[in-house]
Design a protein around this motif. Structure first.
Motif, PDB file in Angstrom:
ATOM      1  N   THR A 332      15.155 -32.236  37.997  1.00 22.61           N
ATOM      2  CA  THR A 332      16.417 -31.737  38.545  1.00 22.61           C
ATOM      3  C   THR A 332      16.512 -30.220  38.433  1.00 22.61           C
ATOM      4  O   THR A 332      16.935 -29.536  39.375  1.00 22.61           O
ATOM      5  CB  THR A 332      17.600 -32.401  37.821  1.00 22.61           C
ATOM      6  OG1 THR A 332      17.457 -33.818  37.903  1.00 22.61           O
ATOM      7  CG2 THR A 332      18.924 -32.002  38.445  1.00 22.61           C
ATOM      8  N   ILE A 333      16.111 -29.677  37.289  1.00 19.45           N
ATOM      9  CA  ILE A 333      16.149 -28.222  37.110  1.00 19.45           C
ATOM     10  C   ILE A 333      15.178 -27.540  38.078  1.00 19.45           C
ATOM     11  O   ILE A 333      15.520 -26.529  38.720  1.00 19.45           O
ATOM     12  CB  ILE A 333      15.826 -27.866  35.645  1.00 19.45           C
ATOM     13  CG1 ILE A 333      17.010 -28.246  34.745  1.00 19.45           C
ATOM     14  CG2 ILE A 333      15.509 -26.370  35.494  1.00 19.45           C
ATOM     15  CD1 ILE A 333      16.727 -28.131  33.266  1.00 19.45           C
ATOM     16  N   GLN A 334      13.980 -28.089  38.204  1.00 17.59           N
ATOM     17  CA  GLN A 334      13.009 -27.512  39.146  1.00 17.59           C
ATOM     18  C   GLN A 334      13.536 -27.549  40.576  1.00 17.59           C
ATOM     19  O   GLN A 334      13.327 -26.604  41.350  1.00 17.59           O
ATOM     20  CB  GLN A 334      11.682 -28.270  39.057  1.00 17.59           C
ATOM     21  CG  GLN A 334      10.875 -27.968  37.814  1.00 17.59           C
ATOM     22  CD  GLN A 334       9.583 -28.768  37.747  1.00 17.59           C
ATOM     23  OE1 GLN A 334       9.408 -29.762  38.451  1.00 17.59           O
ATOM     24  NE2 GLN A 334       8.659 -28.337  36.889  1.00 17.59           N
ATOM     25  N   ALA A 335      14.228 -28.622  40.928  1.00 19.55           N
ATOM     26  CA  ALA A 335      14.753 -28.763  42.290  1.00 19.55           C
ATOM     27  C   ALA A 335      15.757 -27.662  42.606  1.00 19.55           C
ATOM     28  O   ALA A 335      15.699 -27.040  43.671  1.00 19.55           O
ATOM     29  CB  ALA A 335      15.408 -30.129  42.446  1.00 19.55           C
ATOM     30  N   VAL A 336      16.684 -27.410  41.696  1.00 20.32           N
ATOM     31  CA  VAL A 336      17.720 -26.396  41.937  1.00 20.32           C
ATOM     32  C   VAL A 336      17.105 -24.998  41.960  1.00 20.32           C
ATOM     33  O   VAL A 336      17.462 -24.167  42.803  1.00 20.32           O
ATOM     34  CB  VAL A 336      18.836 -26.503  40.881  1.00 20.32           C
ATOM     35  CG1 VAL A 336      19.872 -25.393  41.082  1.00 20.32           C
ATOM     36  CG2 VAL A 336      19.515 -27.872  40.967  1.00 20.32           C
ATOM     37  N   LYS A 337      16.163 -24.722  41.057  1.00 21.36           N
ATOM     38  CA  LYS A 337      15.523 -23.405  41.040  1.00 21.36           C
ATOM     39  C   LYS A 337      14.736 -23.164  42.330  1.00 21.36           C
ATOM     40  O   LYS A 337      14.763 -22.055  42.882  1.00 21.36           O
ATOM     41  CB  LYS A 337      14.586 -23.296  39.831  1.00 21.36           C
ATOM     42  CG  LYS A 337      15.307 -23.072  38.524  1.00 21.36           C
ATOM     43  CD  LYS A 337      16.016 -21.724  38.460  1.00 21.36           C
ATOM     44  CE  LYS A 337      15.035 -20.594  38.267  1.00 21.36           C
ATOM     45  NZ  LYS A 337      15.753 -19.283  38.056  1.00 21.36           N
ATOM     46  N   ASP A 370      13.083 -25.057  30.182  1.00 17.85           N
ATOM     47  CA  ASP A 370      12.512 -23.709  30.187  1.00 17.85           C
ATOM     48  C   ASP A 370      12.817 -22.942  31.464  1.00 17.85           C
ATOM     49  O   ASP A 370      12.930 -21.703  31.440  1.00 17.85           O
ATOM     50  CB  ASP A 370      10.993 -23.783  30.001  1.00 17.85           C
ATOM     51  CG  ASP A 370      10.602 -24.076  28.561  1.00 17.85           C
ATOM     52  OD1 ASP A 370      11.510 -24.170  27.710  1.00 17.85           O
ATOM     53  OD2 ASP A 370       9.390 -24.220  28.294  1.00 17.85           O
ATOM     54  N   GLU A 371      12.943 -23.621  32.594  1.00 21.73           N
ATOM     55  CA  GLU A 371      13.166 -22.919  33.863  1.00 21.73           C
ATOM     56  C   GLU A 371      14.611 -22.472  34.058  1.00 21.73           C
ATOM     57  O   GLU A 371      14.907 -21.719  34.987  1.00 21.73           O
ATOM     58  CB  GLU A 371      12.738 -23.806  35.038  1.00 21.73           C
ATOM     59  CG  GLU A 371      11.231 -23.935  35.195  1.00 21.73           C
ATOM     60  CD  GLU A 371      10.830 -24.425  36.577  1.00 21.73           C
ATOM     61  OE1 GLU A 371      11.392 -23.920  37.570  1.00 21.73           O
ATOM     62  OE2 GLU A 371       9.973 -25.318  36.661  1.00 21.73           O
ATOM     63  N   ALA A 372      15.516 -22.925  33.215  1.00 24.91           N
ATOM     64  CA  ALA A 372      16.916 -22.501  33.322  1.00 24.91           C
ATOM     65  C   ALA A 372      17.084 -21.124  32.687  1.00 24.91           C
ATOM     66  O   ALA A 372      16.558 -20.856  31.599  1.00 24.91           O
ATOM     67  CB  ALA A 372      17.821 -23.509  32.626  1.00 24.91           C
TER      68      ALA A 372
END
Length: 456
Positions: A332-337, A370-372
């Motif tokens: 989910t985090i990767q998708a938004v980034k 980590d991507e946030a």
């Protein structure tokens, strides 16, 4: 047919009760507590118990079946009475199979994406004018209930790997005996039931064995654990892997590229593109062409709480998502980034389930956020008490996530303060939980974010 439901207020249970009521069955039920929206839905059809609690006198030998919900305990007075009377007792997945054993059964399994893939298939089948029944784990736009049972020749079932009932410890998806199956991936979950990862993987190996001889299994080739489980299986079924389709992202919109055409989507993220491909393969079994499928899926707006847009303005998008396990957080985090690469991301997740709160499982979250740009973890202090678990605090959470700058809080009001103190524009805000952030109204929170802090 007369059917009694023990723990009728459950999400799947009350929907099954309503579906059988619509089919002409005589339905009774009990529960010690019925939350919304179950209470209102049951009341609409005259199925809400007059009083909360357990009443063994409701059980009699003229009942054709008793359906036992997971919420009930093994010493439940109504269950004991049903056993004493020798009544036929089903878990709800058993009863779904009983009602669909003469249909073609499509079962969607996997640690993540089950609800979304099922929802996509239902959306496309409906758009194509097909007749079908279904069981899905979320309320969908255009569908009155989460369960439908009729004379349709097909049923599409979201196949959960959790236990069937207090007296039936088999995973639900083992009971459906799929003709067509999907497995989206395997990522360890439900540590309270499956204490080791191999024990968890074994449930998927067993599921593959339950697929009917000559049936079909579509699986994600991008998941190496799943791929090995499928390749090591010798069942007499057809197996076909799927992967990402060609796509591009332009101005915050994802397009699938096929046969010289571009199909804009209302959903985004590589996990959703994989979900789309799983749904496409299934729908192809029902004579829906690839062109037609992409045309239909372009109008799919997502399942409830799956990257659901709560609000946006020129500087911020606010999403809520059901993500709570490590693999779901990463996806989910990767998708938004990826969708909004020029914006910073504030990702806030609630540790809520038994597995996620388990101190021995917590290290599985290492690196997941980590991507946030800003990572926030919330644990409602009351959840530890309700689940009778030993509480822990910020130091343990930061160490587990391997992120020293992680923001931790355990009081719902602290989330409001967090946004009060944040002064930034061009942000994506992602609120992830299988709970409810301690009862916070996320719609009001979103409006406050848009109005006060980001609309510069």
């Amino acid at each position: 047919m007369k059917v009694h439901f023990i723990a009728i207020g459950g999400s799947a249970m009350h929907n099954l009760a309503i579906a059988l009521h619509k089919k002409g069955f005589q339905i009774t039920g009990s529960d010690d507590v019925v939350f919304e929206p179950s209470a209102t839905r049951l009341a609409k059809y005259g199925l809400l118990p007059a009083e909360q609690g357990w009443y063994p006198e409701k059980l009699s030998t003229d009942l054709d079946a008793v359906v036992l919900g997971m919420h009930a305990r093994i010493d439940n007075p109504e269950l004991l009475k049903a056993q004493e009377l020798g009544l036929k007792i089903y878990s709800y997945p058993e009863y779904i199979y009983e009602q669909s054993k003469d249909k073609l059964r499509v079962v969607i399994g996997g640690s993540h994406g089950k609800t979304t893939i099922t929802s996509m298939i239902l959306h496309v089948l409906q758009a194509a004018g097909k007749e079908f029944d279904y069981l899905v784990g979320a309320q969908l736009a255009g569908f009155d209930t989460m369960v439908k049972l009729s004379d349709a020749p097909i049923i599409v079932i979201e196949g959960d790997e959790y236990l069937s009932s207090p007296i039936d410890r088999r995973p639900k998806f083992h009971l459906y005996k799929a003709n067509i199956a999907v497995l989206s991936g395997i990522a360890w979950d439900h540590i309270n039931v499956f204490p080791t990862f191999d024990n968890y993987i074994e449930q998927f190996r067993i599921f593959i064995k339950t697929i009917m001889v000559g049936g079909s299994l579509f699986y994600s080739e991008t998941d190496e654990v799943l791929k090995q489980a499928v390749l090591n299986d010798d069942s007499e079924i057809n197996k076909l892997g799927y992967a990402l389709p060609p796509y591009q992202i332009t101005d915050g919109i994802t397009y699938i590229e096929y046969n010289g055409k571009s199909y804009p989507l209302n959903v985004f993220g590589q996990h959703n593109l994989l979900n789309i491909e799983a749904a496409r393969y299934v729908c192809g079994m029902f004579d829906i062409t690839t062109d037609a499928f992409y045309q239909y899926i372009s109008t799919f707006k997502g399942a409830a709480r799956r990257l659901e847009l709560l609000g946006n303005n020129s500087h911020v998008n606010v999403y809520k998502d059901f993500a709570h396990s490590p693999s779901k957080l990463i996806a989910t985090i990767q998708a938004v980034k990826a969708q909004f690469p020029n914006r910073k991301l504030l990702a806030c997740m609630e540790l809520h389930t038994f597995s996620s709160l388990n101190a021995d499982f917590l290290h599985e979250y290492a690196g997941t956020m980590d991507e946030a740009d800003t990572a926030v973890v919330f644990i409602d202090q009351k959840t530890f008490e309700q689940k009778k678990m030993q509480p822990y605090g910020a130091a343990e959470v930061k160490a587990a996530f391997e992120r020293d700058d992680l923001v931790f809080f355990n009081q719902p009001a602290s989330l409001l303060t967090l946004f009060d103190d944040l002064d930034a524009v061009d942000y994506s805000v992602l609120l992830m939980s299988s709970g409810n952030f301690g009862g916070l109204d996320l719609n009001i929170l979103t409006q406050n974010i848009l109005k006060k802090y980001f609309d510069k």
